[in-house]
Design an enzyme around this catalytic site. Structure first.
Site, PDB file in Angstrom:
ATOM      1  CB  SER A  86      44.207  72.816  57.055  1.00 27.41           C
ATOM      2  OG  SER A  86      43.636  73.657  56.072  1.00 27.41           O
ATOM      3  CE  LYS A  87      46.569  80.046  60.929  1.00 29.59           C
ATOM      4  NZ  LYS A  87      45.526  80.962  60.538  1.00 29.59           N
ATOM      5  NE  ARG A  88      46.438  77.578  52.464  1.00 24.35           N
ATOM      6  CZ  ARG A  88      47.075  76.430  52.259  1.00 24.35           C
ATOM      7  NH1 ARG A  88      47.481  75.701  53.263  1.00 24.35           N
ATOM      8  NH2 ARG A  88      47.288  76.005  51.046  1.00 24.35           N
ATOM      9  CG  ASP A 102      42.700  81.390  58.181  1.00 25.85           C
ATOM     10  OD1 ASP A 102      42.157  81.466  59.295  1.00 25.85           O
ATOM     11  OD2 ASP A 102      43.923  81.225  58.020  1.00 25.85           O
TER      12      ASP A 102
END
Ligand code: GLU
Length: 518
Positions: A259-261, A264
């Site tokens: 995921s994008k998380r 990050d």
């Protein structure tokens, strides 16, 4: 003739999982001499995000994934944007109604919510399906005149697919083999709404049919929808395309979808290009902006879930795969049979490794131009030939273009400070005197490699019983400001006599005896 499509919904930036799906479609199409189509699936207007379609097109242009037909290219099967095709779906919805494959449902959102809560209270999940639909507000239970009256009075409705009762439905998947599900477990999905818009399921099947798609290669998350799609083909009496559901891209730790998380958290992009969210203003990083080369991203993604089969030298237990592949090689070697069933873990080290390898393949001229631009950005005028020599010498240490300046800056400017830790470790008492002696040598000995080597390393250090590491690292510290860099004598020769002497003298002056050091 093979015809495949990539069919993103423009709901935001394209995840690299989607890029991989498009890449596999592209490789397959090119290999088979078929066509690759870009269709924009924007039937869900509530999820539409401005700029997303343009982003998708730009991302593929950057990556070198080309479409033969699509929103941008046009083509004989257009339009390729579903909102532009809106008018043609109704007739297909009607066809399903007439064949008894669909029914009107009038249930209001509140009623559906209440039903869900009722089920939840009994620790069950509500599904609108062949066992529950008889209790709902639809044309299967209402008298025909009542249905007619409601439609005419403008009451909002949806059309739902009518799954046959207790029937096994088999999807033939090129990667997974036969996947069978019983209709009792399947939702009577909404196909069409009274506002005239089809949902994804109907539009997708109608368009794949009208666009003569032969192979549907898409993410595993669509596998649960595949029985519905297979049934829709049957309902229409159309031949279904072949299906291949690709394994998920997993988190580096392997538990769950990437995921994008995760990006990050671990410092890598999950999108091909940087994305500025038009609503929140949030910026998500992209491979392009981080300095990745498109070839590296393509090669890395190709191997996340596929491999070209084992190469000579490998064996069953320890297969050796070719890893570096150009787009042409990928096209030649790609095969659906070698796509894995298991999810593929994202591996940041591997992504960087590919980037490093592809950076090394850049022409010296190109690297020199990149470095030259960064040198100018720092307000320094440097001779082009000198820049090229530095670039050629330092390239192997570089993974990202942005590292060029930092790695090479001391070729263009003298250090103004000296790394404290290196000073503490290397600049031992008596060092200024050694440095002064080296300045004398530089000043008097012929300024060329062998002569300097003999004078500094042999006659001065070795014959004097001195520690080579201590002296040479201090010399490097004086010239570079830190103790990393290329071969010291080569560096000195590149910088020139005066520049080197000036740097060593300044270091002696600035660092001094270093006696104040702890
Ligand atoms: N529009 C769907 C998506 O956004 C396409 C799924 C499919 O390829 O059928 O992924």
């Amino acid at each position: 003739m093979v015809r495949v499509r990539f069919a993103p919904s423009p709901t935001g930036p394209l995840h690299i999982g989607g890029v991989r799906t498009a890449l596999y479609n592209y490789l397959f199409a090119r290999q088979q001499g078929g066509k690759m189509i870009l269709r924009i699936e924007d039937t869900d207007q509530t999820r539409f995000v401005p700029g997303a379609e343009q982003y998708i097109i730009e991302a593929f242009q950057w990556l070198g994934i080309e479409f033969d037909e699509g929103v941008h290219e046009g083509g004989p099967y257009g339009p390729y944007r579903q909102s532009d095709r809106k008018a043609l779906y109704r007739q297909y919805a009607d066809q399903l109604l007439e064949g008894g494959w669909a029914y009107y449902a009038f249930d209001r959102p509140e009623a559906l919510d209440a039903k869900r809560k009722e089920y939840e209270a009994e620790k069950k999940t509500f599904q609108y399906d062949c066992t529950t639909r008889q209790q709902m507000d639809n044309s299967l239970v209402l008298p025909a005149e009542e249905v007619q009256r409601r439609i005419e009075s403008g009451e909002p409705y949806v059309l739902r697919f009518k799954f046959p009762e207790n029937t096994d439905i088999t999807v033939h998947d090129l990667i997974r083999g036969d996947v069978t599900m019983n209709s009792r477990l399947l939702d009577d999905k909404v196909l069409f709404k009274s506002d005239g818009m089809p949902t994804y399921h109907l539009a997708n099947i109608v368009d794949d049919h009208l666009m003569e798609i032969t192979h549907v290669i898409r993410g595993e998350e669509w596998l649960p929808s595949a029985p519905l799609h297979v049934m829709l083909y049957e309902a229409f009496g159309w031949q279904a395309p072949q299906f291949a559901h690709l394994p998920l891209l997993l988190k580096p730790e392997g538990n769950g979808k990437l995921s994008k998380r995760d990006g990050d958290r671990l410092g890598f992009p999950v999108f091909p290009l940087e994305w500025h969210d038009p609503k929140s203003g949030e910026v998500s990083s992209g491979y392009r902006e981080q300095g990745y080369l498109p070839q590296a991203v393509v090669n890395m993604l190709a191997l996340l879930g596929w491999n070209p089969g084992k190469r000579e030298g490998g064996n069953g237990a320890n297969p050796v795969f070719q890893e570096m592949m150009t787009m042409e090689e990928l096209i030649r070697l790609f095969s659906i049979e070698h796509i894995s069933k298991n999810g593929a873990r994202f591996n940041l080290d591997k992504a960087r490794w590919f980037q490093h390898e592809y950076f090394q393949q850049l022409g010296d001229v190109q690297v020199a131009e990149m470095l030259g631009a960064q040198v100018r950005e720092h307000g320094i005028e440097a001779d082009a030939e000198y820049v090229a020599r530095v670039a050629g010498m330092m390239k192997e240490r570089i993974t990202f273009p942005s590292e060029l300046w930092d790695t090479c800056c001391y070729f263009f400017q003298a250090p103004t400070e000296y790394n404290e830790k290196d000073v503490a470790k290397r600049w031992q008492p008596g060092m200024p005197e050694h440095m002064r002696r080296i300045v004398e040598i530089l000043d008097t000995v012929p300024f060329e490699y062998d002569a300097l080597h003999k004078a500094i390393l042999e006659d001065y250090i070795k014959a004097g019983g001195l520690n080579t590491g201590a002296i040479m690292n201090s010399l490097r510290l004086a010239v570079v400001g830190r103790t990393v860099g290329p071969d010291m004598l080569t560096l000195i020769l590149m910088l020139g006599k005066e520049e080197t002497i000036g740097r060593v003298e300044r270091a002696v002056e600035k660092i001094g005896e270093g006696s104040e050091r702890e």
